[in-house]
Design a protein around this motif. Structure first.
Motif, mmCIF file in Angstrom:
data_model
loop_
_atom_site.group_PDB
_atom_site.id
_atom_site.type_symbol
_atom_site.label_atom_id
_atom_site.label_comp_id
_atom_site.label_asym_id
_atom_site.label_seq_id
_atom_site.Cartn_x
_atom_site.Cartn_y
_atom_site.Cartn_z
ATOM 1 N N LEU A 1 0.836 -1.198 0.000
ATOM 2 C CA LEU A 1 0.000 0.000 0.000
ATOM 3 C C LEU A 1 0.872 1.250 0.000
ATOM 4 O O LEU A 1 1.926 1.285 0.629
ATOM 5 C CB LEU A 1 -0.901 0.024 1.239
ATOM 6 C CG LEU A 1 -1.935 -1.082 1.356
ATOM 7 C CD1 LEU A 1 -1.365 -2.301 2.068
ATOM 8 C CD2 LEU A 1 -3.165 -0.587 2.115
ATOM 9 N N TRP A 2 0.422 2.263 -0.703
ATOM 10 C CA TRP A 2 1.070 3.573 -0.690
ATOM 11 C C TRP A 2 0.140 4.573 -0.024
ATOM 12 O O TRP A 2 -1.071 4.589 -0.285
ATOM 13 C CB TRP A 2 1.365 4.054 -2.112
ATOM 14 C CG TRP A 2 2.560 3.417 -2.759
ATOM 15 C CD1 TRP A 2 2.559 2.369 -3.625
ATOM 16 C CD2 TRP A 2 3.928 3.814 -2.603
ATOM 17 N NE1 TRP A 2 3.835 2.081 -4.016
ATOM 18 C CE2 TRP A 2 4.698 2.955 -3.413
ATOM 19 C CE3 TRP A 2 4.589 4.806 -1.869
ATOM 20 C CZ2 TRP A 2 6.094 3.053 -3.509
ATOM 21 C CZ3 TRP A 2 5.956 4.902 -1.956
ATOM 22 C CH2 TRP A 2 6.697 4.030 -2.766
ATOM 23 N N TYR A 3 0.747 5.421 0.829
ATOM 24 C CA TYR A 3 0.003 6.464 1.506
ATOM 25 C C TYR A 3 0.722 7.797 1.319
ATOM 26 O O TYR A 3 1.943 7.853 1.186
ATOM 27 C CB TYR A 3 -0.075 6.211 3.020
ATOM 28 C CG TYR A 3 -0.857 5.012 3.447
ATOM 29 C CD1 TYR A 3 -0.246 3.772 3.605
ATOM 30 C CD2 TYR A 3 -2.209 5.123 3.741
ATOM 31 C CE1 TYR A 3 -0.964 2.671 4.016
ATOM 32 C CE2 TYR A 3 -2.936 4.023 4.172
ATOM 33 C CZ TYR A 3 -2.313 2.810 4.311
ATOM 34 O OH TYR A 3 -3.026 1.721 4.731
ATOM 35 N N LYS A 4 -0.070 8.878 1.383
ATOM 36 C CA LYS A 4 0.485 10.227 1.386
ATOM 37 C C LYS A 4 0.170 10.832 2.754
ATOM 38 O O LYS A 4 -0.993 10.856 3.172
ATOM 39 C CB LYS A 4 -0.169 11.068 0.285
ATOM 40 C CG LYS A 4 0.270 12.529 0.259
ATOM 41 C CD LYS A 4 -0.500 13.303 -0.804
ATOM 42 C CE LYS A 4 -0.058 14.755 -0.858
ATOM 43 N NZ LYS A 4 -0.848 15.540 -1.857
ATOM 44 N N GLN A 5 1.196 11.297 3.441
ATOM 45 C CA GLN A 5 0.959 11.878 4.755
ATOM 46 C C GLN A 5 1.388 13.329 4.764
ATOM 47 O O GLN A 5 2.552 13.645 4.561
ATOM 48 C CB GLN A 5 1.706 11.100 5.849
ATOM 49 C CG GLN A 5 1.406 11.627 7.236
ATOM 50 C CD GLN A 5 1.937 10.738 8.332
ATOM 51 O OE1 GLN A 5 2.941 10.067 8.149
ATOM 52 N NE2 GLN A 5 1.274 10.721 9.474
ATOM 53 N N GLU A 6 0.417 14.215 5.028
ATOM 54 C CA GLU A 6 0.730 15.642 5.082
ATOM 55 C C GLU A 6 0.750 16.120 6.515
ATOM 56 O O GLU A 6 1.783 16.436 7.077
ATOM 57 C CB GLU A 6 -0.289 16.420 4.255
ATOM 58 C CG GLU A 6 -0.149 16.117 2.765
ATOM 59 C CD GLU A 6 -1.253 16.718 1.932
ATOM 60 O OE1 GLU A 6 -1.056 17.826 1.395
ATOM 61 O OE2 GLU A 6 -2.308 16.077 1.815
ATOM 62 N N LYS A 7 -0.413 16.161 7.148
ATOM 63 C CA LYS A 7 -0.415 16.645 8.519
ATOM 64 C C LYS A 7 -0.855 15.569 9.494
ATOM 65 O O LYS A 7 -0.126 15.177 10.380
ATOM 66 C CB LYS A 7 -1.308 17.872 8.622
ATOM 67 C CG LYS A 7 -0.711 19.091 7.960
ATOM 68 C CD LYS A 7 -1.541 20.322 8.164
ATOM 69 C CE LYS A 7 -0.874 21.516 7.489
ATOM 70 N NZ LYS A 7 -1.712 22.726 7.579
ATOM 71 N N LYS A 8 -2.020 15.088 9.324
ATOM 72 C CA LYS A 8 -2.527 14.106 10.263
ATOM 73 C C LYS A 8 -2.399 12.694 9.705
ATOM 74 O O LYS A 8 -1.320 12.179 9.525
ATOM 75 C CB LYS A 8 -3.964 14.446 10.650
ATOM 76 C CG LYS A 8 -4.035 15.614 11.608
ATOM 77 C CD LYS A 8 -5.394 15.774 12.203
ATOM 78 C CE LYS A 8 -5.374 16.849 13.271
ATOM 79 N NZ LYS A 8 -6.738 17.117 13.789
#
Lengths: 114, 112
Positions: free
Chosen positions: B34-41
């Motif tokens: 799985l790929w995720y994008k994490q910005e703030k939360k």
């Protein structure tokens, strides 16, 4: 240097029981984040804690859920009177500092409520 | 010991550039990546890959898995400043165990 540890890896509870999930952050990390992953969904933020303080609990359900990160010992996510909808994978992450600091994720605890 | 390694650890590019992020893994009884994008939360889910060689696309993002060589890449074309984030790769282990192994992420900064 051990990574983020979570236990138990799997937890089975009957409706109405309590679930306690533990998270030991990486050595030297004082920031802990809890996330919930429901089937077919992404990770949902629940709570962010520093040692002895809850910084942001905006993602935490108002009832039955609580979290703590005591001065000594692991962070604990506690779910009282569990219901079937609580069944999910719960992930903990830790970081050295806040903000853009990399979060290191644990392997997760899979909670199954019968 | 099972592990997931992402590279590069950080990357700075200009708007409009194309970037390729890498994720290699050594996980027994692989189930999915799985790929995720994490910005703030919370990390935002991007892709789940289970089959080798099948590209998944979503706008300017695409990803592909190579189960023989045990890696995946995430491509972002025509990058924008809003793409600045940490990109996480996670590999799910045995069907019976359902353990997740996260990489430490690639921090992408897109400058105007």
């Amino acid at each position: 240097n051990a990574g983020v540890m979570q236990n138990p890896r799997h937890l089975v509870r009957r409706r109405g029981q309590e679930a306690r999930l533990r998270c030991s952050p990486m050595k030297g990390h004082s920031h802990v984040y809890w996330y919930r992953q429901l089937p077919e969904e992404g990770l949902k933020f629940m709570v962010y804690l520093q040692k002895e303080n809850i910084i942001d609990e905006s993602g935490m359900p108002k009832e039955r859920f609580s979290a703590e990160f005591p001065k000594e010992g692991p962070s604990i996510l506690r779910i009282q009177q569990v219901v079937r909808g609580d069944s999910a994978a719960y992930f903990c992450a830790s970081s050295h500092d806040r903000g853009q600091e990399t979060q290191y994720f644990g392997p997760g605890t899979r909670l199954l409520v019968l | 010991e099972d592990k997931v390694v992402q590279s590069p650890l950080s990357l700075v590019v200009h708007e409009g550039d194309t970037v390729t992020l890498n994720c290699s893994y050594e996980v027994t009884n692989f189930r999915s990546l799985l790929w995720y994008k994490q910005e703030k939360k919370a990390p935002t889910f991007l892709f789940m890959l289970t089959s080798s060689g099948i590209e998944k696309k979503s706008g300017r993002l695409s990803s592909i898995l190579d189960k023989k060589e045990l890696f995946s890449i995430l491509n972002i074309t025509a990058t924008q400043t809003g793409d600045s984030a940490v990109y996480l790769c996670a590999v799910e282990g045995p069907c019976t165990g359902n353990q997740f192994y996260f990489g430490t992420g690639t921090s992408l900064t897109v400058i105007p």
